[in-house]
Design a protein around this motif. Sequence first.
Motif, mmCIF file in Angstrom:
data_model
loop_
_atom_site.group_PDB
_atom_site.id
_atom_site.type_symbol
_atom_site.label_atom_id
_atom_site.label_comp_id
_atom_site.label_asym_id
_atom_site.label_seq_id
_atom_site.Cartn_x
_atom_site.Cartn_y
_atom_site.Cartn_z
ATOM 1 N N ILE A 39 41.456 37.579 -21.810
ATOM 2 C CA ILE A 39 40.761 36.419 -22.393
ATOM 3 C C ILE A 39 39.691 35.900 -21.437
ATOM 4 C CG2 ILE A 39 41.074 33.997 -23.093
ATOM 5 C CD1 ILE A 39 43.844 34.806 -24.168
ATOM 6 N N LYS A 40 40.081 35.789 -20.158
ATOM 7 C CA LYS A 40 39.117 35.321 -19.149
ATOM 8 C C LYS A 40 37.917 36.263 -19.068
ATOM 9 C CE LYS A 40 41.743 32.932 -15.630
ATOM 10 N NZ LYS A 40 42.086 32.976 -14.214
ATOM 11 N N GLU A 41 38.208 37.549 -19.092
ATOM 12 C CA GLU A 41 37.167 38.565 -18.968
ATOM 13 C C GLU A 41 36.191 38.509 -20.150
ATOM 14 O OE1 GLU A 41 38.798 42.540 -18.129
ATOM 15 O OE2 GLU A 41 37.358 43.230 -19.652
ATOM 16 N N LYS A 42 36.718 38.355 -21.354
ATOM 17 C CA LYS A 42 35.841 38.309 -22.538
ATOM 18 C C LYS A 42 34.955 37.075 -22.498
ATOM 19 C CE LYS A 42 36.818 41.815 -23.284
ATOM 20 N NZ LYS A 42 35.932 42.946 -23.177
ATOM 21 N N TYR A 43 35.512 35.983 -21.966
ATOM 22 C CA TYR A 43 34.698 34.774 -21.862
ATOM 23 C C TYR A 43 33.550 34.988 -20.875
ATOM 24 C CZ TYR A 43 33.208 29.969 -21.404
ATOM 25 O OH TYR A 43 32.442 28.843 -21.391
ATOM 26 N N ARG A 44 33.865 35.604 -19.758
ATOM 27 C CA ARG A 44 32.817 35.866 -18.758
ATOM 28 C C ARG A 44 31.790 36.873 -19.272
ATOM 29 N NH1 ARG A 44 36.926 35.648 -14.593
ATOM 30 N NH2 ARG A 44 37.146 37.899 -14.803
ATOM 31 N N GLN A 45 32.307 37.874 -19.990
ATOM 32 C CA GLN A 45 31.453 38.961 -20.456
ATOM 33 C C GLN A 45 30.547 38.563 -21.622
ATOM 34 O OE1 GLN A 45 33.621 42.318 -22.116
ATOM 35 N NE2 GLN A 45 33.278 43.453 -20.226
ATOM 36 N N MET A 46 31.141 37.829 -22.589
ATOM 37 C CA MET A 46 30.438 37.585 -23.853
ATOM 38 C C MET A 46 30.331 36.112 -24.220
ATOM 39 S SD MET A 46 32.360 40.485 -26.091
ATOM 40 C CE MET A 46 32.242 42.211 -25.661
ATOM 41 N N GLY A 47 30.911 35.253 -23.402
ATOM 42 C CA GLY A 47 30.921 33.825 -23.738
ATOM 43 C C GLY A 47 31.793 33.528 -24.940
ATOM 44 N N LEU A 48 32.720 34.432 -25.225
ATOM 45 C CA LEU A 48 33.544 34.302 -26.422
ATOM 46 C C LEU A 48 34.917 33.753 -26.036
ATOM 47 C CD1 LEU A 48 33.186 35.168 -29.405
ATOM 48 C CD2 LEU A 48 34.421 37.258 -28.817
ATOM 49 N N LYS A 49 35.323 32.659 -26.708
ATOM 50 C CA LYS A 49 36.646 32.102 -26.434
ATOM 51 C C LYS A 49 37.665 32.672 -27.412
ATOM 52 C CE LYS A 49 35.123 27.681 -24.557
ATOM 53 N NZ LYS A 49 35.154 26.222 -24.698
ATOM 54 N N LEU A 50 38.693 33.301 -26.871
ATOM 55 C CA LEU A 50 39.760 33.872 -27.702
ATOM 56 C C LEU A 50 41.069 33.158 -27.353
ATOM 57 C CD1 LEU A 50 38.805 37.625 -27.130
ATOM 58 C CD2 LEU A 50 38.326 36.262 -29.177
ATOM 59 N N GLU A 70 48.441 24.851 -19.778
ATOM 60 C CA GLU A 70 49.352 23.918 -19.098
ATOM 61 C C GLU A 70 50.551 24.661 -18.531
ATOM 62 O OE1 GLU A 70 50.749 20.564 -21.529
ATOM 63 O OE2 GLU A 70 48.626 20.076 -21.842
ATOM 64 N N LYS A 71 51.129 25.492 -19.373
ATOM 65 C CA LYS A 71 52.351 26.193 -18.990
ATOM 66 C C LYS A 71 52.116 27.158 -17.823
ATOM 67 C CE LYS A 71 55.885 29.017 -21.136
ATOM 68 N NZ LYS A 71 55.894 30.011 -22.199
ATOM 69 N N GLU A 72 51.003 27.880 -17.877
ATOM 70 C CA GLU A 72 50.751 28.909 -16.866
ATOM 71 C C GLU A 72 49.926 28.390 -15.686
ATOM 72 O OE1 GLU A 72 52.300 31.677 -17.161
ATOM 73 O OE2 GLU A 72 52.876 31.531 -19.280
ATOM 74 N N LYS A 73 49.533 27.126 -15.787
ATOM 75 C CA LYS A 73 48.705 26.511 -14.744
ATOM 76 C C LYS A 73 47.463 27.359 -14.439
ATOM 77 C CE LYS A 73 52.440 23.877 -12.630
ATOM 78 N NZ LYS A 73 53.277 24.098 -13.822
ATOM 79 N N ILE A 74 46.743 27.703 -15.513
ATOM 80 C CA ILE A 74 45.503 28.450 -15.327
ATOM 81 C C ILE A 74 44.400 27.824 -16.179
ATOM 82 C CG2 ILE A 74 46.506 30.734 -14.830
ATOM 83 C CD1 ILE A 74 45.967 31.312 -17.874
ATOM 84 N N THR A 75 43.173 28.190 -15.871
ATOM 85 C CA THR A 75 42.056 27.804 -16.712
ATOM 86 C C THR A 75 41.504 29.079 -17.333
ATOM 87 O OG1 THR A 75 41.585 26.103 -15.096
ATOM 88 C CG2 THR A 75 39.908 26.483 -16.743
ATOM 89 N N LEU A 76 41.484 29.137 -18.656
ATOM 90 C CA LEU A 76 41.070 30.380 -19.309
ATOM 91 C C LEU A 76 39.547 30.528 -19.342
ATOM 92 C CD1 LEU A 76 43.589 30.516 -22.282
ATOM 93 C CD2 LEU A 76 43.524 32.049 -20.315
ATOM 94 N N PHE A 77 38.863 29.391 -19.533
ATOM 95 C CA PHE A 77 37.423 29.497 -19.753
ATOM 96 C C PHE A 77 36.669 28.820 -18.613
ATOM 97 C CE2 PHE A 77 39.546 29.119 -23.981
ATOM 98 C CZ PHE A 77 39.504 30.473 -24.280
ATOM 99 N N GLU A 78 36.276 29.606 -17.637
ATOM 100 C CA GLU A 78 35.497 29.053 -16.532
ATOM 101 C C GLU A 78 34.503 30.087 -16.041
ATOM 102 O OE1 GLU A 78 38.221 28.069 -13.392
ATOM 103 O OE2 GLU A 78 39.017 30.089 -13.277
#
Length: 313
Positions: free
Chosen positions: A252-263, A305-313
């Motif tokens: 998910i993080k990779e697709k956001y960085r690659q294509m600006g797409l939020k999944l 919240e659960k995984e303590k990560i940010t998906l879209f940055e």
Amino acid sequence: MNFPNFTSSILQPISTPEWTKRNLSVFVKRDDLIHPEISGNKWRKLTYNIQEARFRKNKTIITFGGAYSNHLVATAVAGKLYGFSTIGIVRGDELNEKSNETLRCCAKNDMRLLFISRSEYFLKADSEYLRDLHHEFQNSFIVPEGGANYYGIIGCQDIWKELPKDLDHLFVAQGTTTTSCGLLLGCSDNCIIHGVPVLKGFHSISEMSKLLSEASLGEEIIQSLINDKFKMEGNYHFGGYGKYSMELLQYIKEKYRQMGLKLDPIYTAKSFYAMEDYISKEDLQNQKIVFIHTGGLQGCKSVEEKEKITLFE
Ligand SMILES: *Cc1c(COP(=O)(O)O)cnc(C)c1O
């Protein structure tokens, strides 16, 4: 607000150097942008349900969902927007309206939440159970879980009004299969619908046959539609409904960085992954492909919240 207020979404081209080399035209149908809370296919599925409830002069819309149901939120918000009171029947009598963001959002939009046991919830489509609901909550319109009825199907069929007719492949996530049934019913001549179930051990074809027969289609027509135009991509559930791996979150993080797409990790990341995998394994060339972004991004918050990560940055 007047209804129907049919909202369309844009078709966004995306590409990778590899896809360009193979002359693949890939687009994302951005139904996730339709509305911040009534997101994606939930809006499509509710459109004609709400129209029908209004036509029947019903005052209340009753529906069903689990603790994290995007459909419950969508119904609460749409009900409020269009002047219906709403009742959400929630699976799990250990829950309350403060249990999570989804349920808080329902309550904030004046949905009355009824928490019932899993065994009672099992009866949600049982005719006596529905009769009792009509008795208890008079003048109401009951929408099945996930908006999975005839009106839901034809609302999703409408997506084709906004798609090019010369598609070769279309990819969509499957929960109740309502969205894919609508897409299948509207499918243009040479297109194959790839359904990606997010549940483990799920039988897309039997679920779809059941639902399509509610749309008053004959058994033979249903079977030929499914045989000719549908393909189940059954290996992308990542463990089952609501389950995900660290690999999927990285993706998910990779697709956001690659294509600006939020999944989202529940539905769209799994189906997008399936599409990418299909393109590379089948070595597709010179094709036109659409990915239906069915929304669901509100589901990301609880995972972050659960995984303590940010998906879209
Ligand atoms: C509900 C939902 C689905 C499942 O759609 P069905 O019509 O039930 O198959 C897919 N994607 C997202 C984001 C959803 O919220």
